[in-house]
Structure formats: C-alpha cells, structure tokens
Design an enzyme around this catalytic site. Structure first.
Site, short mmCIF file in Angstrom:
data_model
loop_
_atom_site.label_atom_id
_atom_site.label_comp_id
_atom_site.label_asym_id
_atom_site.label_seq_id
_atom_site.Cartn_x
_atom_site.Cartn_y
_atom_site.Cartn_z
N HIS A 222 -3.63 -5.41 -9.55
CA HIS A 222 -4.64 -4.45 -9.12
C HIS A 222 -6.03 -5.03 -9.40
O HIS A 222 -6.26 -5.57 -10.48
CB HIS A 222 -4.46 -3.12 -9.87
CG HIS A 222 -5.40 -2.07 -9.42
ND1 HIS A 222 -5.25 -1.40 -8.23
CD2 HIS A 222 -6.53 -1.59 -9.98
CE1 HIS A 222 -6.25 -0.53 -8.08
NE2 HIS A 222 -7.05 -0.64 -9.13
N MET B 177 0.79 -1.23 0.00
CA MET B 177 0.00 0.00 0.00
C MET B 177 0.83 1.28 0.00
O MET B 177 0.37 2.32 0.45
CB MET B 177 -0.96 -0.02 1.19
CG MET B 177 -1.90 -1.23 1.18
SD MET B 177 -2.73 -1.55 -0.39
CE MET B 177 -3.95 -0.27 -0.37
#
Length: 188
Positions: free
Chosen positions: A108, A89
C-alpha cells in the site's frame, strides 16, 4: 527442493508485478496472475514472462463468494500457497481469506494506518504531511488494516508535485516488495 508457488493479484498496469518478476533469486515461483480487469496492462506483462493469467469479470458471478471460489479453484490447480496483492482493487472476502489465512500480503502506498484505501498518494499530498511511504502488510477483512510487515518512509519534498511523489513512492514499492517477499518465504 521445489520453490513455493505464489500468485500475484493485480488490476492495473503491473509495475509491481514486473518488479517482482525482475527480482533475481526470488524465493518463490510466480505461478499465476489473477486479474479482475480484462484491459489491464498487467496481463500483457504476465504474457511476456510466460505467467498464466486468470482474468475474471466479477459481474459474471452471482456474488463475491462465487468468484472467490473460482479464483481458489485456479489457485489450487496452480498449487499456489501464497498470494501477493499488487494493485488489486478488490477487497478479499471471507472465502479467500479463510482459505489463505496468513498467506495474503498487500502493498500500500502510504505509511498505514495513515491514508488507507484509494488514492493514498494523493491523500497524503493534499494533506500537506511531510512524509508518506510504503507499507507491506498481511490482509484481513478490513481495508488496509492487517498486521504490518514492513514500512519505508518517503519524504514529501517542498517542490513535489503529486506526479513526482508518485514516481518516488513507486520506486520504493518496487524495491521493498520483492525484498519482503523473500524475507517472508525464506523463514517459512
């Protein structure tokens, strides 16, 4: 001939980490986990597989350049030549991007360029689109903007909840990512 060594960067539970580790005939050896969350579930998974973990707290460094240099030192100690982001992240900065240019890959949970950034599955679900999916791409200095390597669609069903959609997207991630890793590394 020894296998290419790779690192996985992750910040969460590690479901993609585990899917990669469970892949038969993976075209690389996973030599290191890099994690920025000391309480992340992925750390226990790395331990289970005997993979060393470099866990860092970005706040303990003066800036992104400093912690990325520390990461690079660990990557070089482990002779890592490829990086696979799996729920990491943080946005990679120029220090890391320049050192591993063209060898950092991300997964993703959307069909990029649609729904980049955080909560992509929730964004797609709330937008009312009929399909979402999974994208594997090289990273660049943007957020989910690098060149696309592979994509796979996931239909959003009429009776889907965000939770049921998330499960189906993750199932596709767990199949697609190891396959793409193997395709990338077998051509190198």
């Amino acid at each position: 001939m020894s296998k290419i060594k790779a690192a996985i960067f992750a910040s969460g539970t590690g479901s993609n980490f585990e899917a990669i580790m469970e892949t038969e005939h993976l075209a690389c050896d996973i030599a290191l986990l890099v994690c920025d969350q000391s309480s992340a579930g992925v750390i226990a998974k790395a331990d289970k597989y005997g993979i060393p973990a470099f866990v860092f707290d970005a706040k303990q460094f003066p800036d992104k350049t400093a912690y990325e240099k520390a990461i690079i030192d660990r990557l070089e100690e482990s002779e890592v030549s490829w990086i696979f982001l799996a729920g990491y992240m943080r946005i990679a900065g120029p220090t890391l991007l320049n050192r591993y240019e063209g060898r950092i890959v991300n997964i993703h949970p959307s069909l990029l360029p649609a729904f980049p950034g955080m909560d992509a599955i929730g964004q797609a679900y709330r937008a009312g689109v009929k399909t979402t999916g999974v994208t594997v791409h090289f990273i660049d200095e943007g957020i989910d903007t690098g060149p696309i390597i592979a994509q796979e669609e996931v239909a959003i069903l009429q009776d889907d909840t965000e939770e049921s959609l998330t499960k189906r997207v993750h199932k596709v991630e767990h199949q697609l990512y190891p396959k793409v890793i193997n395709q990338l590394l077998q051509t190198k």
